[in-house]
Scaffold this active site. Structure first.
Site: not given
Length: 55
Positions: A11-14
């Site tokens: 994932s690059c979006n927490p």
């Protein structure tokens, strides 16, 4: 090592990661390992690799 019932989630979006992990843990998955990675240095982005498995 867990084989067969595991998922590796990148994932690059927490905030989306937190949302999806809440859904998956409520469905019976267990978070095994979380590794943050700075794949794009000199930017504000931080990626996470998470291994989960079905308990």
């Amino acid at each position: 090592m867990i084989v067969g019932r595991s998922i590796v989630y990148v994932s690059c979006n927490p905030s989306i990661l937190a949302r999806d992990l809440a859904i998956l843990t409520n469905a019976g998955y267990i978070v095994d390992r979380v590794q943050p990675n700075d794949i794009f240095p000199q930017t504000h982005h931080m990626e996470c690799v998470v291994r989960i498995y079905r308990g």
